[in-house]
Design an enzyme around this catalytic site. Structure first.
Site, short mmCIF file in Angstrom:
data_model
loop_
_atom_site.label_atom_id
_atom_site.label_comp_id
_atom_site.label_asym_id
_atom_site.label_seq_id
_atom_site.Cartn_x
_atom_site.Cartn_y
_atom_site.Cartn_z
N ARG A 131 -85.39 -7.97 24.14
CA ARG A 131 -86.65 -7.64 22.76
C ARG A 131 -85.71 -8.77 22.40
O ARG A 131 -84.02 -8.72 22.12
CB ARG A 131 -86.55 -6.82 22.33
N GLU A 161 -90.40 -10.53 23.69
CA GLU A 161 -89.58 -10.29 25.18
C GLU A 161 -89.48 -11.51 25.98
O GLU A 161 -90.72 -12.23 26.60
CB GLU A 161 -91.11 -9.01 26.10
N ARG A 177 -89.27 4.69 14.38
CA ARG A 177 -89.58 5.08 15.65
C ARG A 177 -91.18 5.52 14.95
O ARG A 177 -90.57 6.63 14.15
CB ARG A 177 -89.01 5.81 16.50
N LYS A 179 -96.30 -3.74 29.37
CA LYS A 179 -95.00 -4.16 27.74
C LYS A 179 -93.55 -4.46 29.08
O LYS A 179 -93.57 -4.18 30.46
CB LYS A 179 -94.23 -1.86 28.11
N PHE A 190 -95.10 -11.35 20.72
CA PHE A 190 -96.01 -9.91 20.50
C PHE A 190 -95.83 -9.56 18.87
O PHE A 190 -96.87 -8.50 18.89
CB PHE A 190 -95.95 -8.82 20.96
P1 AMP Z 1 -88.41 1.42 25.57
O1 AMP Z 1 -86.80 0.49 25.33
O2 AMP Z 1 -88.45 1.92 26.52
O3 AMP Z 1 -87.91 2.20 24.02
O4 AMP Z 1 -89.37 0.30 25.07
C1 AMP Z 1 -89.36 -0.45 23.88
C2 AMP Z 1 -88.89 -2.42 24.45
O5 AMP Z 1 -90.05 -2.25 24.76
C3 AMP Z 1 -88.73 -2.97 22.97
O6 AMP Z 1 -87.56 -3.11 23.20
C4 AMP Z 1 -88.90 -4.13 23.62
O7 AMP Z 1 -88.56 -4.76 24.32
C5 AMP Z 1 -90.19 -3.81 25.37
N1 AMP Z 1 -91.65 -4.53 24.68
C6 AMP Z 1 -91.43 -5.05 26.16
N2 AMP Z 1 -93.02 -5.36 25.88
C7 AMP Z 1 -93.37 -4.64 24.68
C8 AMP Z 1 -94.32 -5.11 23.51
N3 AMP Z 1 -95.67 -5.67 24.13
N4 AMP Z 1 -94.67 -4.51 22.67
C9 AMP Z 1 -93.32 -4.50 21.78
N5 AMP Z 1 -92.50 -3.90 22.21
C10 AMP Z 1 -92.24 -4.47 24.07
#
Ligand code: AMP
Length: 590
Positions: free
Chosen positions: A259, A304, A419, A254, A344
């Site tokens: 994104r 990303e 989600r 991650k 990804f």
């Molecule tokens: P969060 O912002 O904590 O809800 O996490 C989701 C975000 O993680 C996504 O919107 C992406 O920007 C980011 N992200 C980073 N690595 C990945 C991945 N391998 N797959 C999907 N999202 C990712």
């Protein structure tokens, strides 16, 4: 269609917040609406002219609106009157309706105004740019107000000022469209799909109005219209992940960047952010470099974009990327803040949707369609089968500078706009900062690039290992330096360069230059992680593993007064590491 019908509906909707009543007013409105106007009405309802991703900004300054009302009222004292009314009621639209009501009693209305005319005029105003266009804007607005009834004027102004807040959510609009054009609210779900893949509620409305619910069922992804992204649920531990999604799934790094949804056809590339804003102008490097890596006629991909340290290839935190959020001199920012694009997902390829393919199929396709190079990468992924697998990959990911893992079920499709538990995110609950700064010994340096050419852009730092009397590497630091401090450090460090690494230095990591271990600087960091590379506290927590600082930052303090033997010791670092894990553990139990 007459604008008065819309103004009446707006008036009714303003008087309630109840979803059922709002839906009913919308159904009544849609039933009266011809097919070719419905998209416009749907945008106007939301205070917009076009879907968000097109970036058409409605909105004029209050000053200009007041001028236009005065012009329309036709008296010089009008400005004072408007300002007084505005002060009283706090709503310029309402103030205008009162002023124009007084005027209405003395003049005749010239012509009915239609929704099309209001919409087109608002659009023309939105497209006018620059200071010199103020007068023309005012003439257009006054023209509309001249022909508007007081209620119509009120809403024209609210639209122009961006203060129309009817409180109708997209879901309510879709409920009403489903009822008005198919007689069944349940069909909302089908509309929802069309909306999720197009992000354009106006287009969805137009389709159902002209082709009915069958037309909506055939709704397809449109290249260069953003798809609403799929989101992940959060889990607190490896164990919880396994409980939720079973025994075998994909784990991906991650990464902590931005994104980006890439729409590509030939050399045409459009980039959308997670919130569907067109962000193409911030990434001219993506536009230039990525098409060369694509083996398909057209695609929609997700990646990303992550800032990197060009010297080491390490991922840098999100904040670094934000330096690119500027309108001017973007070329400079591109060289100063280099990135990699880490793909990804693939959502569309050669004219066909990939959303229904399962994760495994999409990943395979992605790897075929995008070839990797220095700039374009497939996000690191592995298939995990148990807690240990996840833990190991998690640690690798953290050490590479990522935030944790995304865990994805192998046989599930891409769910646009939702989600859910097809994707999970696993981050460590960090203590924000270590709480304490560390004093570290500078042992190596890397030559800077861009603005830092001629200086050491990044330093390799070490803790003091008392038992061995050595300096064990713990992190590289490349942030927190001002131009001045870089110059100062260069002056101090340059004379300390050695041809051979001092035997007291314990580092597996290479450096461009090695220094005599003589200088201590102060560092803060977000947390301490296990590391396969760094030597600090090696084998103390886990076999063949040391400790490293995550997101280290120079505080600006060069501790000239400190002897290197007074630097932070591995004992201290171990205590901090344990304390931090205890906090994370306690939080998880809460
Ligand atoms: P969060 O912002 O904590 O809800 O996490 C989701 C975000 O993680 C996504 O919107 C992406 O920007 C980011 N992200 C980073 N690595 C990945 C991945 N391998 N797959 C999907 N999202 C990712």
């Amino acid at each position: 269609m007459e604008f008065s019908i819309l103004a009446d509906s707006f008036n009714k909707m303003e008087s309630t917040r109840k979803r059922l009543e709002l839906t009913q007013y919308l159904v009544e409105l849609f039933e009266k609406t011809p097919q070719d106007v419905i998209a416009k009405i749907v945008y106007l309802l939301q205070g917009k002219l076009r879907p968000d991703f097109e970036g058409v900004e409605l909105g004029v300054a209050e000053r200009l609106a007041i001028g236009a009302i005065a012009k329309s009222a036709g008296t010089d004292e009008a400005i004072k009157k408007i300002e007084n009314e505005y002060k009283k009621c706090g709503d310029l639209g309402h103030a205008a309706s009162i002023i124009l009501e007084q005027k209405e009693q003395t003049t005749f209305m010239v012509q009915d105004i239609t929704i099309e005319r209001v919409y087109d005029t608002l659009f023309t105003i939105a497209e006018l740019e620059g200071m010199k266009t103020q007068n023309r804007k005012m003439v257009y607005i006054a023209g509309l107000l001249n022909d508007a009834s007081p209620v119509e004027a009120k809403f024209i102004l609210k639209l122009l000022l961006g203060t129309l807040r009817l409180g109708v959510a997209e879901n309510t609009v879709m409920d009403a469209l489903a009822i008005a054009f198919s007689g069944d609210k349940e069909n909302r779900k089908i509309l929802q799909y069309a909306y999720n893949v197009s992000s354009d509620l106006g287009k969805v409305a137009e389709t159902i109005a002209s082709k009915g619910i069958d037309g909506i069922k055939e709704f397809e992804i449109i290249l260069f219209n953003p798809i609403r992204p799929m989101l992940a649920d959060r889990v607190k531990s490896e164990k919880e992940a396994i409980e939720k999604i079973g025994n075998e799934f994909a784990a991906e790094y991650k990464l902590d960047g931005e994104r980006v949804q890439l729409h590509i056809e030939g050399n045409k590339v459009v980039l959308f952010s997670r919130s569907l804003e067109n962000i193409s102008s911030y990434y001219p490097d993506i536009i230039e470099k990525i098409p060369k890596t694509i083996h398909a006629d057209n695609v929609i991909l997700e990646a990303e974009a992550v800032a990197i340290n060009e010297n080491t290839g390490e991922f840098l935190p999100f904040q670094e990327l934000m330096h690119r959020r500027r309108k001017y001199k973007i070329e400079k920012a591109v060289t100063q803040y280099p990135i990699t694009v880490n793909f990804f997902d693939i959502l569309y390829c050669n004219g066909k949707s990939c959303l229904e393919l399962n994760y495994k199929e999409r990943r395979e396709k992605l790897e075929k369609v995008v070839s990797e190079d220095d700039y374009a990468k497939h996000i690191p992924m592995t298939i995990v089968k148990n807690e240990n697998d996840i833990e190991e990959f998690f640690e690798n990911s953290i050490n590479a500078g990522s935030e944790g893992l995304m865990l994805k079920i192998l046989d599930k499709p891409y769910r646009a706009g939702s989600r859910g538990s097809h994707w999970l995110k696993l981050k460590r609950e960090y203590q924000n900062e270590l709480g304490d700064s560390l004093d570290l010994v500078v042992i190596g340096g890397y030559f800077g690039k861009g603005r830092r050419t001629g200086n050491y852009g990044t330093l390799l730092l070490a803790t003091y290992e008392e038992d061995e009397d050595t300096f064990t590497s713990i992190c590289k630091v490349g942030t927190g330096f001002s131009d001045e401090s870089l110059d100062q450090l260069y002056q101090i460090l340059h004379p300390k360069v050695t041809i051979k690494k001092n035997p007291r230095i314990d580092s597996e990591m290479e450096a461009d230059v090695w220094f005599e271990p003589e200088l201590v600087i102060e560092i803060v960091a977000s947390d301490i992680t296990l590391s396969p590379i760094h030597q600090a506290a090696k084998n103390k927590i886990r076999k063949d593993t040391g400790l490293a600082l995550r997101f280290p930052k120079f505080t600006g303090k060069i501790r000239m007064e400190k002897a290197v033997e007074d630097a932070s010791t591995n004992e201290e670092v171990i205590t901090l590491f344990k304390g931090q894990n205890k906090i994370a553990h306690d939080k998880n139990l809460m």
